[in-house]
Design a protein around this motif. Structure first.
Motif, PDB file in Angstrom:
ATOM      1  N   GLY A 224      72.006  51.480  30.853  1.00  0.00           N
ATOM      2  CA  GLY A 224      72.841  50.294  30.799  1.00  0.00           C
ATOM      3  C   GLY A 224      74.020  50.378  31.743  1.00  0.00           C
TER       4      GLY A 224
ATOM      5  N   PRO B  94      78.088  52.614  28.456  1.00  0.00           N
ATOM      6  CA  PRO B  94      77.371  52.278  27.219  1.00  0.00           C
ATOM      7  C   PRO B  94      77.292  53.415  26.219  1.00  0.00           C
ATOM      8  CG  PRO B  94      75.814  52.713  28.979  1.00  0.00           C
ATOM      9  CD  PRO B  94      77.182  52.760  29.594  1.00  0.00           C
TER      10      PRO B  94
ATOM     11  N   HIS C  49      73.960  49.597  37.443  1.00  0.00           N
ATOM     12  CA  HIS C  49      73.167  48.792  36.513  1.00  0.00           C
ATOM     13  C   HIS C  49      71.684  49.025  36.783  1.00  0.00           C
ATOM     14  CE1 HIS C  49      72.131  45.588  33.827  1.00  0.00           C
ATOM     15  NE2 HIS C  49      71.638  44.815  34.777  1.00  0.00           N
ATOM     16  N   HIS C  50      71.048  49.765  35.880  1.00  0.00           N
ATOM     17  CA  HIS C  50      69.627  50.108  36.021  1.00  0.00           C
ATOM     18  C   HIS C  50      69.387  50.798  37.371  1.00  0.00           C
ATOM     19  CE1 HIS C  50      68.959  48.215  32.243  1.00  0.00           C
ATOM     20  NE2 HIS C  50      69.224  46.998  32.679  1.00  0.00           N
TER      21      HIS C  50
END
Length: 226
Positions: free
Chosen positions: A126, A159, A187-188
């Motif tokens: 995340g 996260p 992000h990813h």
């Protein structure tokens, strides 16, 4: 009689002026050339459109966290002024200028931002978000990198515990803190960099793209849980 002559002369002059105006060539308005056009040509990038929806959502989050100091509302919309896609540092890269609008809210006093999105060699979890605190009002997390320029001016949202310390080691934190005009999201499988204002010059675009690409290569391998 003199009035009739003057009226006739005046009418003739009016007709002559009208004919001359009609014969004037029409001015052609040319579109403004994006500041990245020459750089894109040199690097073999191609003009493209909007980023994927998940990237747009992350960009809206970064923009809102920096300018408005809260998470974005659902009605926040991202608009792309110009964009190119290609390779930088051996990785796919997306370069653009974006602006933000929201129905029913006047955001005209806030600028958009230059955007660089590069694909990471391996996918992470995340989003880990690195936000510059423009007014010092955003809270500072308990975790510190040990790089004063980073710890004094950036807030990190992660996260899960351990994610940020794993990704943001001292060299990466120092590289991010070297400039004060950007915000990041890991992000990813993407590293997203949103500037606090639009791009202003080709040299700025090139240096930003090269630095973001270098950062993408510096990130450690993803932290996997057992």
């Amino acid at each position: 009689m003199s009035y009739v002559v003057l009226a006739s002369v005046g009418g003739a002059l009016a007709i002559l002026v009208a004919v001359m105006l009609l014969r004037r060539p029409t001015r052609t308005v040319t579109a403004t050339r994006p500041p990245a056009a020459d750089l894109a040509f040199r690097r073999g990038w191609h003009a493209t459109g909007e980023p994927p929806p998940d990237v747009s959502r992350e960009v809206a989050w970064l923009w809102s966290a920096y300018h408005l100091e809260h998470t974005p509302a659902a009605h926040l919309q991202l608009f792309v002024t110009w964009s190119y896609a290609g390779l930088a540092g051996g990785l796919p890269v997306y370069v653009a200028d974006v602006s933000v609008a929201a129905e029913g809210t006047d955001l005209s006093r806030y600028p958009g931002g230059g955007l660089v999105v590069t694909q990471l060699p391996a996918p992470h979890g995340g989003p880990v978000r690195v936000i510059r605190r423009p007014s010092g009002l955003l809270p500072v997390g308990a975790w510190r990198t040990g790089v004063p320029a980073f710890d004094d001016w950036y807030r990190v949202d992660a996260p899960a515990p351990g994610t940020a310390p794993h990704l943001l080691d001292r060299p990466i934190a120092a590289a991010m803190a070297a400039r004060g005009d950007w915000n990041f999201s890991i992000h990813h499988n993407r590293l997203i960099c949103l500037l606090t204002a639009p791009f202003t010059a080709p040299a700025q675009i090139e240096s930003t793209v090269d630095t973001v690409s270098a950062l993408a290569g510096m990130l450690p391998r993803p932290l996997h849980r057992r």
